[in-house]
Design a protein around this motif. Structure first.
Motif, PDB file in Angstrom:
ATOM      1  N   VAL A  85       5.097   3.739 -12.564  1.00  0.00           N
ATOM      2  CA  VAL A  85       6.184   4.461 -12.880  1.00  0.00           C
ATOM      3  C   VAL A  85       5.833   5.142 -14.242  1.00  0.00           C
ATOM      4  O   VAL A  85       6.234   6.547 -14.611  1.00  0.00           O
ATOM      5  CB  VAL A  85       7.402   3.734 -12.611  1.00  0.00           C
ATOM      6  N   LEU A  86       5.424   4.355 -15.408  1.00  0.00           N
ATOM      7  CA  LEU A  86       5.148   4.744 -16.609  1.00  0.00           C
ATOM      8  C   LEU A  86       4.041   5.953 -16.545  1.00  0.00           C
ATOM      9  O   LEU A  86       4.224   6.994 -17.110  1.00  0.00           O
ATOM     10  CB  LEU A  86       4.892   3.604 -17.503  1.00  0.00           C
ATOM     11  N   ILE A  87       2.922   5.484 -15.925  1.00  0.00           N
ATOM     12  CA  ILE A  87       2.056   6.796 -16.100  1.00  0.00           C
ATOM     13  C   ILE A  87       2.557   7.901 -15.059  1.00  0.00           C
ATOM     14  O   ILE A  87       2.127   9.090 -15.690  1.00  0.00           O
ATOM     15  CB  ILE A  87       0.760   6.276 -15.503  1.00  0.00           C
ATOM     16  N   SER A  88       3.029   7.887 -14.107  1.00  0.00           N
ATOM     17  CA  SER A  88       3.847   9.064 -13.475  1.00  0.00           C
ATOM     18  C   SER A  88       4.690   9.745 -14.322  1.00  0.00           C
ATOM     19  O   SER A  88       4.652  10.922 -14.256  1.00  0.00           O
ATOM     20  CB  SER A  88       4.312   8.387 -12.092  1.00  0.00           C
ATOM     21  N   ARG A  89       5.534   9.209 -15.054  1.00  0.00           N
ATOM     22  CA  ARG A  89       6.368   9.802 -15.948  1.00  0.00           C
ATOM     23  C   ARG A  89       5.708  10.414 -16.993  1.00  0.00           C
ATOM     24  O   ARG A  89       6.130  11.870 -17.214  1.00  0.00           O
ATOM     25  CB  ARG A  89       7.309   8.753 -16.427  1.00  0.00           C
ATOM     26  N   ARG A  90       4.623   9.976 -17.561  1.00  0.00           N
ATOM     27  CA  ARG A  90       3.930  10.481 -18.671  1.00  0.00           C
ATOM     28  C   ARG A  90       3.225  11.783 -18.262  1.00  0.00           C
ATOM     29  O   ARG A  90       3.071  12.898 -18.943  1.00  0.00           O
ATOM     30  CB  ARG A  90       2.921   9.704 -19.500  1.00  0.00           C
ATOM     31  N   ALA A  91       2.895  11.802 -16.877  1.00  0.00           N
ATOM     32  CA  ALA A  91       2.154  12.986 -16.252  1.00  0.00           C
ATOM     33  C   ALA A  91       2.940  14.063 -15.966  1.00  0.00           C
ATOM     34  O   ALA A  91       2.319  14.881 -15.369  1.00  0.00           O
ATOM     35  CB  ALA A  91       1.120  12.238 -15.234  1.00  0.00           C
ATOM     36  N   GLY A  92       4.298  13.919 -16.033  1.00  0.00           N
ATOM     37  CA  GLY A  92       4.970  14.788 -15.598  1.00  0.00           C
ATOM     38  C   GLY A  92       5.605  14.665 -14.003  1.00  0.00           C
ATOM     39  O   GLY A  92       4.635  14.298 -13.230  1.00  0.00           O
ATOM     40  N   ARG A  93       6.831  15.099 -13.626  1.00  0.00           N
ATOM     41  CA  ARG A  93       7.123  14.632 -12.528  1.00  0.00           C
ATOM     42  C   ARG A  93       7.014  15.852 -11.247  1.00  0.00           C
ATOM     43  O   ARG A  93       6.985  15.479 -10.148  1.00  0.00           O
ATOM     44  CB  ARG A  93       8.482  14.065 -12.343  1.00  0.00           C
ATOM     45  N   ALA A  94       7.149  16.949 -11.808  1.00  0.00           N
ATOM     46  CA  ALA A  94       7.467  17.989 -10.920  1.00  0.00           C
ATOM     47  C   ALA A  94       6.246  18.120  -9.814  1.00  0.00           C
ATOM     48  O   ALA A  94       5.283  18.088 -10.157  1.00  0.00           O
ATOM     49  CB  ALA A  94       7.352  19.285 -11.801  1.00  0.00           C
ATOM     50  N   GLY A  95       6.883  18.281  -8.621  1.00  0.00           N
ATOM     51  CA  GLY A  95       5.879  18.275  -7.387  1.00  0.00           C
ATOM     52  C   GLY A  95       5.045  17.368  -7.190  1.00  0.00           C
ATOM     53  O   GLY A  95       3.862  17.713  -6.792  1.00  0.00           O
ATOM     54  N   ALA A  96       5.160  16.124  -7.540  1.00  0.00           N
ATOM     55  CA  ALA A  96       4.171  15.158  -7.206  1.00  0.00           C
ATOM     56  C   ALA A  96       4.071  15.123  -5.721  1.00  0.00           C
ATOM     57  O   ALA A  96       2.997  14.798  -5.200  1.00  0.00           O
ATOM     58  CB  ALA A  96       4.716  13.838  -7.853  1.00  0.00           C
TER      59      ALA A  96
ATOM     60  N   ALA B  23       0.819  -1.145  -0.175  1.00  0.00           N
ATOM     61  CA  ALA B  23       0.054  -0.028  -0.019  1.00  0.00           C
ATOM     62  C   ALA B  23       0.943   1.044  -0.117  1.00  0.00           C
ATOM     63  O   ALA B  23       0.614   2.142  -0.763  1.00  0.00           O
ATOM     64  CB  ALA B  23      -0.931  -0.042   1.157  1.00  0.00           C
ATOM     65  N   LEU B  24       1.913   1.255   0.760  1.00  0.00           N
ATOM     66  CA  LEU B  24       2.773   2.400   0.716  1.00  0.00           C
ATOM     67  C   LEU B  24       3.608   2.650  -0.409  1.00  0.00           C
ATOM     68  O   LEU B  24       3.745   4.063  -1.103  1.00  0.00           O
ATOM     69  CB  LEU B  24       3.904   2.194   1.807  1.00  0.00           C
ATOM     70  N   ALA B  25       3.906   1.782  -1.079  1.00  0.00           N
ATOM     71  CA  ALA B  25       4.664   1.678  -2.294  1.00  0.00           C
ATOM     72  C   ALA B  25       3.565   2.307  -3.270  1.00  0.00           C
ATOM     73  O   ALA B  25       4.040   3.152  -4.250  1.00  0.00           O
ATOM     74  CB  ALA B  25       5.138   0.278  -2.725  1.00  0.00           C
ATOM     75  N   ILE B  26       2.376   1.692  -3.390  1.00  0.00           N
ATOM     76  CA  ILE B  26       1.380   2.093  -4.401  1.00  0.00           C
ATOM     77  C   ILE B  26       1.110   3.530  -4.271  1.00  0.00           C
ATOM     78  O   ILE B  26       0.957   4.318  -5.416  1.00  0.00           O
ATOM     79  CB  ILE B  26       0.053   1.169  -4.206  1.00  0.00           C
ATOM     80  N   VAL B  27       1.076   4.231  -2.987  1.00  0.00           N
ATOM     81  CA  VAL B  27       0.688   5.551  -2.814  1.00  0.00           C
ATOM     82  C   VAL B  27       2.204   6.515  -3.496  1.00  0.00           C
ATOM     83  O   VAL B  27       1.829   7.261  -4.212  1.00  0.00           O
ATOM     84  CB  VAL B  27       0.986   6.084  -1.253  1.00  0.00           C
ATOM     85  N   VAL B  28       3.230   5.915  -3.305  1.00  0.00           N
ATOM     86  CA  VAL B  28       4.381   6.757  -3.926  1.00  0.00           C
ATOM     87  C   VAL B  28       4.221   6.619  -5.575  1.00  0.00           C
ATOM     88  O   VAL B  28       4.497   7.574  -6.255  1.00  0.00           O
ATOM     89  CB  VAL B  28       5.613   6.398  -3.613  1.00  0.00           C
ATOM     90  N   PHE B  29       4.076   5.407  -5.965  1.00  0.00           N
ATOM     91  CA  PHE B  29       4.220   5.221  -7.321  1.00  0.00           C
ATOM     92  C   PHE B  29       2.850   5.692  -8.270  1.00  0.00           C
ATOM     93  O   PHE B  29       2.725   6.090  -9.309  1.00  0.00           O
ATOM     94  CB  PHE B  29       4.306   3.730  -7.656  1.00  0.00           C
ATOM     95  N   ALA B  30       1.747   6.113  -7.161  1.00  0.00           N
ATOM     96  CA  ALA B  30       0.634   6.489  -7.810  1.00  0.00           C
ATOM     97  C   ALA B  30       0.880   8.100  -7.665  1.00  0.00           C
ATOM     98  O   ALA B  30      -0.030   8.990  -8.191  1.00  0.00           O
ATOM     99  CB  ALA B  30      -0.472   6.048  -7.258  1.00  0.00           C
ATOM    100  N   SER B  31       1.855   8.678  -7.680  1.00  0.00           N
ATOM    101  CA  SER B  31       2.283   9.993  -7.468  1.00  0.00           C
ATOM    102  C   SER B  31       1.040  10.813  -6.628  1.00  0.00           C
ATOM    103  O   SER B  31       0.698  11.923  -6.979  1.00  0.00           O
ATOM    104  CB  SER B  31       2.629  10.661  -8.763  1.00  0.00           C
TER     105      SER B  31
ATOM    106  N   LEU C 229       6.503  -6.631 -10.050  1.00  0.00           N
ATOM    107  CA  LEU C 229       6.983  -6.022 -11.073  1.00  0.00           C
ATOM    108  C   LEU C 229       6.201  -5.307 -11.851  1.00  0.00           C
ATOM    109  O   LEU C 229       6.292  -4.032 -12.204  1.00  0.00           O
ATOM    110  CB  LEU C 229       7.553  -7.315 -11.951  1.00  0.00           C
ATOM    111  N   VAL C 230       4.852  -5.874 -12.187  1.00  0.00           N
ATOM    112  CA  VAL C 230       4.014  -5.209 -13.116  1.00  0.00           C
ATOM    113  C   VAL C 230       3.440  -3.830 -12.471  1.00  0.00           C
ATOM    114  O   VAL C 230       3.390  -2.774 -13.152  1.00  0.00           O
ATOM    115  CB  VAL C 230       2.991  -5.871 -13.802  1.00  0.00           C
ATOM    116  N   THR C 231       3.159  -3.873 -11.468  1.00  0.00           N
ATOM    117  CA  THR C 231       2.548  -2.606 -10.796  1.00  0.00           C
ATOM    118  C   THR C 231       3.400  -1.610 -10.567  1.00  0.00           C
ATOM    119  O   THR C 231       3.177  -0.269 -11.085  1.00  0.00           O
ATOM    120  CB  THR C 231       1.992  -3.227  -9.312  1.00  0.00           C
ATOM    121  N   ILE C 232       4.894  -2.024 -10.438  1.00  0.00           N
ATOM    122  CA  ILE C 232       5.687  -0.731 -10.264  1.00  0.00           C
ATOM    123  C   ILE C 232       5.863  -0.226 -11.510  1.00  0.00           C
ATOM    124  O   ILE C 232       5.872   1.156 -11.871  1.00  0.00           O
ATOM    125  CB  ILE C 232       6.905  -1.366  -9.706  1.00  0.00           C
TER     126      ILE C 232
END
Lengths: 309, 369
Positions: A285-296, A229-237, A278-281
């Motif tokens: 990561v991919l959708i966070s990258r595409r959405a722009g990283r600044a200030g997540a 759950a913790l990891a999902i919060v971070v990767f879900a920006s 593996l797949v979740t991360i």
């Protein structure tokens, strides 16, 4: 291999069940982190919820009271963390880790007499003709109430953070507690409320394991779900919608890999077992990258606040 | 002077009591468990064996146990601690304690070690003991073959070790014998005990039309999953694993099922025999492998959900195995790739069984490494 044996209807239905504990814990933790607090004790609060919910569920015979007790148990443990980090200004990372260990130990102690006991579980809701519809009947109308509660919670959290004044204050506290304090908001009070909410959500997630998904009590039964759950919060920006995607993806692939094994897929079992992580991360990561990283991440995440500073 | 006398007196008193204790001190028996004693399965049965030892020998023995000891490095610490705590004989009750048991045994040559289901006896103070679970699996496999309507039975496997592979092969062979159309799916859970995962594995099987589930994991979660499926209009049967799990013999509405029989591990005769051997000083290293004839593997009550014909077949097989007239691995049996393993009438030798790393013909899928 016989992939036709895998029914998409049942697969989606069971992935929702598998994802719900993680979703509940993750959405709560997201609110906590949005308020600028990093609570690594999700696992401990989940397992406390699992045992509190189970004990009350068994003693009263009512799963609803069980879930209520689970939310309370999780919140009480979270407030312990809150008092330590917000009032006594202890280190958040260390306190959170300690909370996990404490929760695991305390739950094992509380659960001594409850191993092998059966609890009343929550049944699927029955909407008559709606539940009998093909596909949607099972996927949309054929779950237990907590699944709907978790989805409603995601929408509520999203709307709260985006549209409400209180949500704006909570975000302000998380982005810059100095500024929020200067504007006259009670940083500590807001954070304590967020921490309690996060604990209650984690507790609900834990109780969902012990009262619905398994359903029985076993020491250490969360088996790392809090960390996921913790990891999902971070990767879900820190976005409610992406938390939902992440939790369902993780739950989905967990269930899918067991289904693929059962269907006799020609994929190494070791790879299938690792796939959910593996797949979740990767996807998040991919959708966070595409959405722009600044200030997540909230700017003041994990920083201690004292009004005199 | 007076002080010295006092000291001497105290010293001699101390020596005397030590000598007294030497003759009457109870033998301390230690147990290392992989799950909680309340798992309702594997560990529960070992603990029943411990209680049987206490009942048999009364105050001549003292028992201690530690539950939830992870397999791996932590096991060595737990066993060492028990050895330092004064145990005279220690039973380590899971396959994964094999290396840890032998490592600790090297350091404590005066303590007896008994490792369950392993094959390494590197020191004279290490014995191994196992039960021929595959004999029980032959019976449950027979029942599974009769009970399935979808002709799909499932096996929730733990780790790819010989004991589990024997179980898979034995169940499958006997299910096929009574039902040539039966298929078996195997799901590797990679755990002995993780209720959430076991429940998910059982659900995945049920979703795919499996209607009889055999498990080689220790919790009752698959039974609960089957019960849930039956409450929602399913028809799923299970077998108690390691313990009777009789509490799942009824569905919520009172109809019979999901548990229709069980394989019970009864360790009591073995534990009593071995602790007794320590008490009279006759303990020697050995490799024990008892089964139904020795009463170590017992089939629990076959419920009324099973038709008379199937029940009779199962009981006949129990009788034949117990009398020593039938070996579950009797040829002709081919390996998965079609090469012959056992010729007509040939019986598998223990060496092959203890190292079993292949499926028999008709099973699909591969054994992970």
């Amino acid at each position: 291999m016989d992939l036709s044996a895998i029914s998409p209807t049942l697969l989606i239905a069971s992935l929702m069940v598998a994802a719900t504990p993680i979703l509940l814990a993750a959405i709560g933790e997201m609110v906590v982190e949005k308020a600028g607090v990093l609570n690594l004790g999700v696992e401990g609060m989940m397992i406390m919820g699992a045992i509190c919910g189970f004990i009350i569920g068994v003693e009263t015979g009512s799963p609803w009271l069980g879930f209520l007790a689970a939310a309370l148990g999780g919140a009480v443990l979270a407030l312990l963390f809150g008092v330590l980090t917000q009032v006594l200004l202890s280190n958040q990372v260390a306190t959170g880790l300690a909370l996990t260990l404490f929760g695991l130990g305390l739950s094992a102690l509380l659960g001594q007499g409850y191993v092998g006991v059966k609890a009343q579980t929550l049944g699927r809701i029955d909407l008559g003709p709606l539940s009998d519809l093909p596909f949607v009947g099972r996927v949309v109308f054929g779950h237990d109430p907590i699944v709907y509660l978790s989805l409603a919670l995601v929408v509520a959290v999203w709307a709260f953070l985006k549209f409400s004044r209180a949500g704006l204050i909570l975000r302000a506290v998380g982005e810059s507690h100095e500024a929020a304090h200067a504007l006259g908001y009670h940083v500590r009070r807001v954070r304590l409320a967020a921490i309690a909410f996060g604990g209650a959500c984690a507790g609900l997630g834990g109780a969902y394991l012990s009262l619905v998904r398994v359903p029985q009590w076993t020491e250490g039964m969360t088996a790392g779900a809090g960390w996921i759950a913790l990891a999902i919060v971070v990767f879900a920006s820190w976005r409610a919608g992406r938390v939902l995607v992440g939790a369902y993806l993780f739950g989905g692939i967990t269930v899918l890999q067991l289904n693929l094994q059962t269907a006799g897929a020609k994929v190494p079992v070791e790879l299938l077992s690792a796939a959910p992580y593996l797949v979740t991360i990767l996807v998040l990561v991919l959708i966070s990258r595409r959405a722009g990283r600044a200030g997540a991440a909230p700017a003041d995440l994990g920083k201690p606040f004292h009004a005199s500073a | 002077m007076k002080f010295m006398q006092l000291m001497a007196g105290a010293l001699s008193l101390g020596l005397a009591s030590a000598a007294y204790a030497d003759g009457h001190e109870p033998v301390k028996v230690g147990f290392i468990y992989v799950g909680p004693i309340g798992d309702g399965g594997w560990t529960y049965q070992h603990d029943q064996g411990r209680l049987a030892v206490e009942a048999e020998f009364g105050d001549r023995v003292e028992t201690v146990y530690q539950e939830l000891v992870p397999e791996g490095a932590d096991a060595e610490r737990a066993i060492t601690q028990m050895a330092l705590g004064g145990a005279d004989i220690i039973f380590t009750t899971s396959f994964g304690y094999m290396d840890a048991t032998n490592a600790v045994a090297a350091k404590f040559p005066d303590i007896k070690f008994e490792h369950a289901t392993g094959y390494k006896r590197e020191h004279p103070n290490v014995s191994t003991y196992d039960a021929r679970f595959y004999e029980g699996r032959a019976v449950t496999g027979t029942l599974a073959g009769y009970m399935t309507e979808t002709n799909k039975i499932g096996y929730i496997a733990s780790f790819p070790i010989p004991e589990v592979i024997q179980g898979i092969n034995s169940s499958f062979l006997h299910a096929r014998k009574v039902n040539p159309d039966v298929e078996m799916v195997v799901t590797w859970a990679y755990t002995w005990f993780d209720p959430a995962k076991e429940a998910d594995a059982a659900r995945a099987m049920i979703d795919q039309g499996v209607d009889v589930i055999l498990q080689h994991t220790d919790s009752t979660a698959p039974q609960a999953a089957a019960q849930e499926a039956n409450a929602n209009g399913g028809r799923v049967f299970t077998f108690g694993q390691a313990s009777d799990m009789i509490q799942f013999a009824r569905n919520d509405d009172g109809t019979p099922g999901p548990r229709i029989a069980s394989i019970i591990d009864d360790w009591s005769p073995y534990y009593i025999e071995r602790v007794g051997a320590v008490l009279d000083g006759t303990w020697e290293q050995q490799a024990s492998w008892g089964g139904m004839p020795e009463g170590e593997v017992v089939i629990g009550e076959i419920t009324e959900a099973v038709p008379a014909e199937a029940k009779a077949a199962a009981e006949e097989m129990i009788a034949a195995i117990t009398a020593g007239d039938y070996h579950p691995f009797t040829g002709p049996i081919n390996k998965q790739d079609g090469t012959p393993w056992l010729a007509d009438g040939e019986v598998a030798d223990d060496g092959t069984l203890l190292g079993m790393d292949f499926y028999v013909e008709g099973l699909t899928g591969e054994i992970p490494n």
